[in-house]
Write an enzyme that holds these catalytic residues in place. Sequence first.
Site, short mmCIF file in Angstrom:
data_model
loop_
_atom_site.label_atom_id
_atom_site.label_comp_id
_atom_site.label_asym_id
_atom_site.label_seq_id
_atom_site.Cartn_x
_atom_site.Cartn_y
_atom_site.Cartn_z
N HIS A 32 1.87 97.29 140.80
CA HIS A 32 2.07 98.72 140.42
C HIS A 32 3.18 99.49 141.33
CE1 HIS A 32 -0.54 99.47 144.22
NE2 HIS A 32 -0.05 100.87 143.76
N HIS B 278 3.02 102.45 143.58
CA HIS B 278 3.54 102.71 144.74
C HIS B 278 3.54 102.15 145.81
CE1 HIS B 278 -0.81 105.41 142.48
NE2 HIS B 278 0.37 105.99 142.75
N ASP C 243 3.89 101.96 148.72
CA ASP C 243 3.54 100.30 149.46
C ASP C 243 3.77 99.19 149.37
OD1 ASP C 243 1.61 101.91 148.03
OD2 ASP C 243 0.00 101.07 149.41
N HIS C 244 3.80 99.39 147.79
CA HIS C 244 3.71 97.86 147.25
C HIS C 244 5.01 97.24 146.07
CE1 HIS C 244 -0.96 97.57 147.26
NE2 HIS C 244 -0.92 99.00 147.42
N HIS D 233 -6.75 102.08 138.33
CA HIS D 233 -5.48 103.44 139.19
C HIS D 233 -5.03 104.16 138.61
CE1 HIS D 233 -4.51 103.28 143.38
NE2 HIS D 233 -3.35 102.96 143.69
N ASP E 65 -4.70 97.88 144.30
CA ASP E 65 -5.32 98.93 144.61
C ASP E 65 -6.04 99.38 142.90
OD1 ASP E 65 -3.49 99.25 146.52
OD2 ASP E 65 -2.38 101.61 146.37
N HIS F 79 -4.89 96.10 152.50
CA HIS F 79 -4.54 96.83 152.76
C HIS F 79 -5.68 97.86 153.33
CE1 HIS F 79 -3.95 100.61 149.42
NE2 HIS F 79 -3.29 99.45 149.82
#
EC number: 3.1.26.11
Length: 309
Positions: free
Chosen positions: A63, A65, A67-68, A141, A208, A266
């Site tokens: 996805h 976000h 941090d990914h 999510h 997530d 994570h």
Amino acid sequence: MSTRELVVLGTASQAPTRTRNHNGYVLRWDDEVILFDPGEGSQRQLLYSSVTATDLTRICVTHFHGDHCLGLPGTIQRLSLDRVPHPVAVHFPAGGADYFTRLRYASSFHETAELAVMPIDTDGQQIAVRNGTLEARRLRHPIETYGYRLVEPDGCRMLPERLSAHGIAGPAVGELLRVGHLDVNGRRVTRAEVSAPRPGQRFAFVMDTGLCDAVYALAEHADLLVIESTFLASETALAAEVGHLTAAQAARVATESGVRRLVLTHFSQRYPDLSRFAAEAREHFTGDLVIAEELMTVGIPPRRVPSAG
């Protein structure tokens, strides 16, 4: 000799810490080398690992976000800088196509690498890869998110004692394996008579998400499950509110799904001591437990060997 292993580039969640890089994971699966969720700093982490940009054959993003995915610009530009000679497939949620384009062209560079952009637009979408099938499942999510599962086809292993009993040896073994049957001294011997099932290996990557059916579908009978455990059980309500898992929840998923080796990762920056994650998970999971660390390598367990019967 083929290699199947996970290389951990980063283990932090929303914010990196002095000891934890943003997410980033590389799966070596024979000739496939798949980069999952390259967070900020992933390109530099690759330099410290055993993986180079030229090794990569595929990138999977769960996805969009930060941090990914914030490591995508540097990673993509590195593919061109190093003149990677082969196409690199890229998978990501189709609803985030605009984010991908912005990240891909975040700055000016001379693009020479060939990206095969293949968005995920269907829950359960399957992609044929070398020695397996990559499947994406929709997770729970706040934004469109997919987990990934890589499955090797089931096969069989020949049983020497049964081959010997039928007088089958040498090139005849290969013919029997290839054709499925062989006529020996006036009798037809089938492959099933002289072999035992060999379950294919299974790898699952679950980032997530709150608990949902897809988590269990991805984890089912995984030899190696890499799963987020952002929080400890004391924050179960918060985890549910923001679409994340606790270490206890991840461990229970692994137990109920028949996972062999569990990798927790994570981690929220609020937890400096990761031994608490191990202690919490161990209350619910008795299998092989790994608390991910930067630049760690985790092997995929050998194939299961069922009884020959």
